[in-house]
Design a protein around this motif. Sequence first.
Motif, PDB file in Angstrom:
ATOM      1  N   ILE A   7     -30.845  25.945  35.142  1.00  0.00           N
ATOM      2  CA  ILE A   7     -29.875  24.981  34.607  1.00  0.00           C
ATOM      3  C   ILE A   7     -28.701  24.879  35.579  1.00  0.00           C
ATOM      4  CG2 ILE A   7     -30.554  25.371  32.208  1.00  0.00           C
ATOM      5  CD1 ILE A   7     -28.101  27.110  31.829  1.00  0.00           C
ATOM      6  N   ARG A  27     -16.078  21.488  43.545  1.00  0.00           N
ATOM      7  CA  ARG A  27     -16.542  22.014  42.262  1.00  0.00           C
ATOM      8  C   ARG A  27     -15.515  23.042  41.807  1.00  0.00           C
ATOM      9  NH1 ARG A  27     -22.140  20.587  42.164  1.00  0.00           N
ATOM     10  NH2 ARG A  27     -22.908  20.145  44.239  1.00  0.00           N
ATOM     11  N   ASP A  38     -31.140  19.248  31.762  1.00  0.00           N
ATOM     12  CA  ASP A  38     -31.531  20.649  31.558  1.00  0.00           C
ATOM     13  C   ASP A  38     -31.587  21.027  30.080  1.00  0.00           C
ATOM     14  OD1 ASP A  38     -31.657  20.632  34.247  1.00  0.00           O
ATOM     15  OD2 ASP A  38     -29.790  21.720  34.575  1.00  0.00           O
ATOM     16  N   MET A  61     -27.403  28.568  39.843  1.00  0.00           N
ATOM     17  CA  MET A  61     -26.791  28.861  41.144  1.00  0.00           C
ATOM     18  C   MET A  61     -25.509  28.037  41.204  1.00  0.00           C
ATOM     19  SD  MET A  61     -28.308  27.893  44.863  1.00  0.00           S
ATOM     20  CE  MET A  61     -27.235  27.513  46.237  1.00  0.00           C
ATOM     21  N   GLY A  91     -22.245  24.875  50.458  1.00  0.00           N
ATOM     22  CA  GLY A  91     -22.663  23.740  51.290  1.00  0.00           C
ATOM     23  C   GLY A  91     -24.166  23.561  51.361  1.00  0.00           C
ATOM     24  N   ALA A  92     -24.897  24.225  50.441  1.00  0.00           N
ATOM     25  CA  ALA A  92     -26.372  24.141  50.469  1.00  0.00           C
ATOM     26  C   ALA A  92     -26.853  22.734  50.133  1.00  0.00           C
ATOM     27  CB  ALA A  92     -26.955  25.129  49.465  1.00  0.00           C
ATOM     28  N   ILE A 101     -32.670  29.688  44.984  1.00  0.00           N
ATOM     29  CA  ILE A 101     -33.116  29.912  43.594  1.00  0.00           C
ATOM     30  C   ILE A 101     -34.484  30.608  43.586  1.00  0.00           C
ATOM     31  CG2 ILE A 101     -33.746  28.788  41.412  1.00  0.00           C
ATOM     32  CD1 ILE A 101     -31.613  26.663  42.052  1.00  0.00           C
ATOM     33  N   CYS A 116     -37.602  23.520  34.872  1.00  0.00           N
ATOM     34  CA  CYS A 116     -36.403  22.852  35.380  1.00  0.00           C
ATOM     35  C   CYS A 116     -36.252  21.510  34.671  1.00  0.00           C
ATOM     36  CB  CYS A 116     -36.537  22.557  36.873  1.00  0.00           C
ATOM     37  SG  CYS A 116     -36.612  24.009  37.917  1.00  0.00           S
ATOM     38  N   LYS A 118     -35.732  17.404  35.045  1.00  0.00           N
ATOM     39  CA  LYS A 118     -36.333  16.519  36.048  1.00  0.00           C
ATOM     40  C   LYS A 118     -35.377  16.336  37.230  1.00  0.00           C
ATOM     41  CE  LYS A 118     -36.491  11.844  36.353  1.00  0.00           C
ATOM     42  NZ  LYS A 118     -36.695  10.484  35.899  1.00  0.00           N
ATOM     43  N   GLN A 119     -34.103  16.137  36.933  1.00  0.00           N
ATOM     44  CA  GLN A 119     -33.122  15.894  37.987  1.00  0.00           C
ATOM     45  C   GLN A 119     -31.735  16.229  37.463  1.00  0.00           C
ATOM     46  OE1 GLN A 119     -34.186  11.622  37.650  1.00  0.00           O
ATOM     47  NE2 GLN A 119     -32.027  11.270  38.057  1.00  0.00           N
ATOM     48  N   GLY A 123     -26.485  15.429  41.939  1.00  0.00           N
ATOM     49  CA  GLY A 123     -27.297  15.317  43.163  1.00  0.00           C
ATOM     50  C   GLY A 123     -28.415  14.299  42.992  1.00  0.00           C
ATOM     51  N   ASP A 124     -29.042  14.322  41.802  1.00  0.00           N
ATOM     52  CA  ASP A 124     -30.002  13.271  41.441  1.00  0.00           C
ATOM     53  C   ASP A 124     -31.294  13.243  42.240  1.00  0.00           C
ATOM     54  OD1 ASP A 124     -29.691  11.636  39.320  1.00  0.00           O
ATOM     55  OD2 ASP A 124     -28.536  10.088  40.360  1.00  0.00           O
ATOM     56  N   VAL A 128     -35.436  19.800  43.597  1.00  0.00           N
ATOM     57  CA  VAL A 128     -35.236  21.258  43.554  1.00  0.00           C
ATOM     58  C   VAL A 128     -36.409  21.962  42.862  1.00  0.00           C
ATOM     59  CG1 VAL A 128     -33.780  23.091  42.578  1.00  0.00           C
ATOM     60  CG2 VAL A 128     -32.731  21.202  43.814  1.00  0.00           C
ATOM     61  N   GLY A 129     -36.831  21.452  41.692  1.00  0.00           N
ATOM     62  CA  GLY A 129     -37.940  22.093  40.968  1.00  0.00           C
ATOM     63  C   GLY A 129     -39.192  22.223  41.825  1.00  0.00           C
ATOM     64  N   THR A 224     -29.886  18.849  56.202  1.00  0.00           N
ATOM     65  CA  THR A 224     -29.136  17.609  55.940  1.00  0.00           C
ATOM     66  C   THR A 224     -27.670  17.949  55.764  1.00  0.00           C
ATOM     67  OG1 THR A 224     -29.809  17.910  53.655  1.00  0.00           O
ATOM     68  CG2 THR A 224     -30.867  16.149  54.857  1.00  0.00           C
ATOM     69  N   VAL A 226     -23.588  16.168  55.321  1.00  0.00           N
ATOM     70  CA  VAL A 226     -22.838  14.944  55.044  1.00  0.00           C
ATOM     71  C   VAL A 226     -21.904  14.654  56.218  1.00  0.00           C
ATOM     72  CG1 VAL A 226     -21.222  13.846  53.440  1.00  0.00           C
ATOM     73  CG2 VAL A 226     -22.940  15.459  52.579  1.00  0.00           C
TER      74      VAL A 226
HETATM   75  C1  LIG Z   1     -28.166  15.289  52.040  1.00  0.00           C
HETATM   76  C2  LIG Z   1     -27.483  16.180  51.052  1.00  0.00           C
HETATM   77  C3  LIG Z   1     -26.409  16.965  51.455  1.00  0.00           C
HETATM   78  C4  LIG Z   1     -25.757  17.740  50.515  1.00  0.00           C
HETATM   79  N1  LIG Z   1     -24.698  18.472  50.937  1.00  0.00           N
HETATM   80  C5  LIG Z   1     -24.007  19.176  50.024  1.00  0.00           C
HETATM   81  C6  LIG Z   1     -22.886  19.891  50.419  1.00  0.00           C
HETATM   82  O1  LIG Z   1     -22.539  19.918  51.576  1.00  0.00           O
HETATM   83  N2  LIG Z   1     -22.186  20.558  49.461  1.00  0.00           N
HETATM   84  C7  LIG Z   1     -22.576  20.531  48.149  1.00  0.00           C
HETATM   85  O2  LIG Z   1     -21.901  21.135  47.311  1.00  0.00           O
HETATM   86  N3  LIG Z   1     -23.657  19.870  47.745  1.00  0.00           N
HETATM   87  C8  LIG Z   1     -24.378  19.194  48.647  1.00  0.00           C
HETATM   88  N4  LIG Z   1     -25.452  18.497  48.257  1.00  0.00           N
HETATM   89  C9  LIG Z   1     -25.857  18.584  46.869  1.00  0.00           C
HETATM   90  C10 LIG Z   1     -26.742  19.790  46.677  1.00  0.00           C
HETATM   91  O3  LIG Z   1     -27.736  19.825  47.624  1.00  0.00           O
HETATM   92  C11 LIG Z   1     -27.378  19.655  45.328  1.00  0.00           C
HETATM   93  O4  LIG Z   1     -26.355  19.838  44.380  1.00  0.00           O
HETATM   94  C12 LIG Z   1     -28.432  20.702  45.093  1.00  0.00           C
HETATM   95  O5  LIG Z   1     -29.361  20.759  46.131  1.00  0.00           O
HETATM   96  C13 LIG Z   1     -29.228  20.433  43.855  1.00  0.00           C
HETATM   97  O6  LIG Z   1     -29.895  19.220  44.036  1.00  0.00           O
HETATM   98  P1  LIG Z   1     -29.893  18.145  42.909  1.00  0.00           P
HETATM   99  O7  LIG Z   1     -28.564  18.183  42.247  1.00  0.00           O
HETATM  100  O8  LIG Z   1     -30.352  16.858  43.482  1.00  0.00           O
HETATM  101  O9  LIG Z   1     -30.972  18.745  41.916  1.00  0.00           O
HETATM  102  P2  LIG Z   1     -32.281  18.085  41.334  1.00  0.00           P
HETATM  103  O10 LIG Z   1     -33.413  18.316  42.241  1.00  0.00           O
HETATM  104  O11 LIG Z   1     -32.034  16.673  40.892  1.00  0.00           O
HETATM  105  O12 LIG Z   1     -32.400  19.056  40.068  1.00  0.00           O
HETATM  106  C14 LIG Z   1     -33.637  19.240  39.379  1.00  0.00           C
HETATM  107  C15 LIG Z   1     -33.520  20.472  38.540  1.00  0.00           C
HETATM  108  O13 LIG Z   1     -33.445  21.617  39.379  1.00  0.00           O
HETATM  109  C16 LIG Z   1     -32.620  22.616  38.760  1.00  0.00           C
HETATM  110  N5  LIG Z   1     -31.439  22.847  39.601  1.00  0.00           N
HETATM  111  C17 LIG Z   1     -30.901  22.066  40.557  1.00  0.00           C
HETATM  112  N6  LIG Z   1     -29.822  22.652  41.093  1.00  0.00           N
HETATM  113  C18 LIG Z   1     -29.660  23.838  40.455  1.00  0.00           C
HETATM  114  C19 LIG Z   1     -28.711  24.885  40.535  1.00  0.00           C
HETATM  115  N7  LIG Z   1     -27.685  24.877  41.390  1.00  0.00           N
HETATM  116  N8  LIG Z   1     -28.862  25.946  39.715  1.00  0.00           N
HETATM  117  C20 LIG Z   1     -29.912  26.010  38.838  1.00  0.00           C
HETATM  118  N9  LIG Z   1     -30.826  25.037  38.700  1.00  0.00           N
HETATM  119  C21 LIG Z   1     -30.696  23.967  39.498  1.00  0.00           C
HETATM  120  C22 LIG Z   1     -32.232  22.060  37.406  1.00  0.00           C
HETATM  121  O14 LIG Z   1     -33.206  22.444  36.456  1.00  0.00           O
HETATM  122  C23 LIG Z   1     -32.300  20.563  37.633  1.00  0.00           C
HETATM  123  O15 LIG Z   1     -32.477  19.812  36.447  1.00  0.00           O
HETATM  124  C24 LIG Z   1     -26.161  17.744  49.169  1.00  0.00           C
HETATM  125  C25 LIG Z   1     -27.251  16.973  48.789  1.00  0.00           C
HETATM  126  C26 LIG Z   1     -27.922  16.206  49.715  1.00  0.00           C
HETATM  127  C27 LIG Z   1     -29.095  15.373  49.257  1.00  0.00           C
END
Ligand SMILES: Cc1cc2nc3c(=O)[nH]c(=O)nc-3n(C[C@H](O)[C@H](O)[C@H](O)COP(=O)(O)OP(=O)(O)OC[C@H]3O[C@@H](n4cnc5c(N)ncnc54)[C@H](O)[C@@H]3O)c2cc1C
Length: 262
Positions: A7, A27, A38, A61, A91-92, A101, A116, A118-119, A123-124, A128-129, A224, A226
């Motif tokens: 979550i 954040r 979630d 995380m 910055g992950a 994770i 997990c 879906k999204q 981040g959308d 991750v899943g 990747t 930003v």
């Molecule tokens: C190109 C790029 C660069 C980025 N750079 C940065 C950055 O520099 N700094 C920054 O803060 N963020 C950054 N982000 C955002 C960060 O990568 C995302 O917040 C993170 O990877 C989770 O991806 P998501 O939110 O798209 O998860 P999704 O894949 O949409 O999530 C799907 C599911 O995975 C699980 N999940 C996702 N994230 C977590 C978590 N943290 N803990 C537990 N479960 C989780 C949940 O069940 C969620 O519903 C970046 C994203 C991209 C695409």
Amino acid sequence: MNIMVCIKQVPASSEVKIDPVTGNLIRDGKNVKLNPFDLFALEAAFQINEQIGGSIHALTMGPDSAIRVLKEAIYMGADKGTVISDRKFAGADVLATAYTISQMIDHIGNFDLVICGKQTTDGDTAQVGPEIAENLTIPHVPYVKEILEVYEDYVVVRSGYDTHDEIVKVTLPALLTIEKDANTPRLPSYKRKKAFKDSDINIIRFNDLKDQTLEHYGLLGSPTQVEEMFSPDTKLDSKAIKGDAKTMAKGLFDVLKESQFI
Ligand SMILES: Cc1cc2nc3c(=O)[nH]c(=O)nc-3n(C[C@H](O)[C@H](O)[C@H](O)COP(=O)(O)OP(=O)(O)OC[C@H]3O[C@@H](n4cnc5c(N)ncnc54)[C@H](O)[C@@H]3O)c2cc1C
């Protein structure tokens, strides 16, 4: 069955602050909530274990303040919660997040199913899943709309794609990502809140993980990055072209030509 539910804490409003220098989301842990997707993942876990028994471990995380969403999961029905948090994970991108994770899950061990959402709403990516499953070398089914059958060593689910649904039998251990509206999430219970408000949340740091290669985590492990963040210009010029269809088509053609689009 032993279920781990991932979550995430996300901004509670669309007015998120971005660090102008690093391009990272700020954040601060104040205006945040549990990622709405979630809730469906948690509810799926509760319903599975109501049928078959077992334990539910909520994982997140993020900053230490993400403990708040783990407590919420416990008030809804999870048995325990663990946060993985360390400045080294800052910055992950998606790749580094999913890797961290999966290291966390590997460290905790003993699971049958990882669930997990879906999204996320910030981040959308919905990546991750599936990436966690790849790292753990277990099968996964994304976009699960319905859990049809649950057994000790496999589950049968309905997974939805744009034009069709598929019925999938997946052998455990496995990972599922749950679609919005797959079920009706329950609310946190007042009784559980009273009973578990002082329950301990486990914290995992970088030093606890098996893989100690710094380059696999945080900014260093993120291919990747930003380059720039900016708000789109909302003060755009507009022009109304009036008249019959032929006149409007000609007017549009002239505008596109003038702007060198054609
Ligand atoms: C190109 C790029 C660069 C980025 N750079 C940065 C950055 O520099 N700094 C920054 O803060 N963020 C950054 N982000 C955002 C960060 O990568 C995302 O917040 C993170 O990877 C989770 O991806 P998501 O939110 O798209 O998860 P999704 O894949 O949409 O999530 C799907 C599911 O995975 C699980 N999940 C996702 N994230 C977590 C978590 N943290 N803990 C537990 N479960 C989780 C949940 O069940 C969620 O519903 C970046 C994203 C991209 C695409």
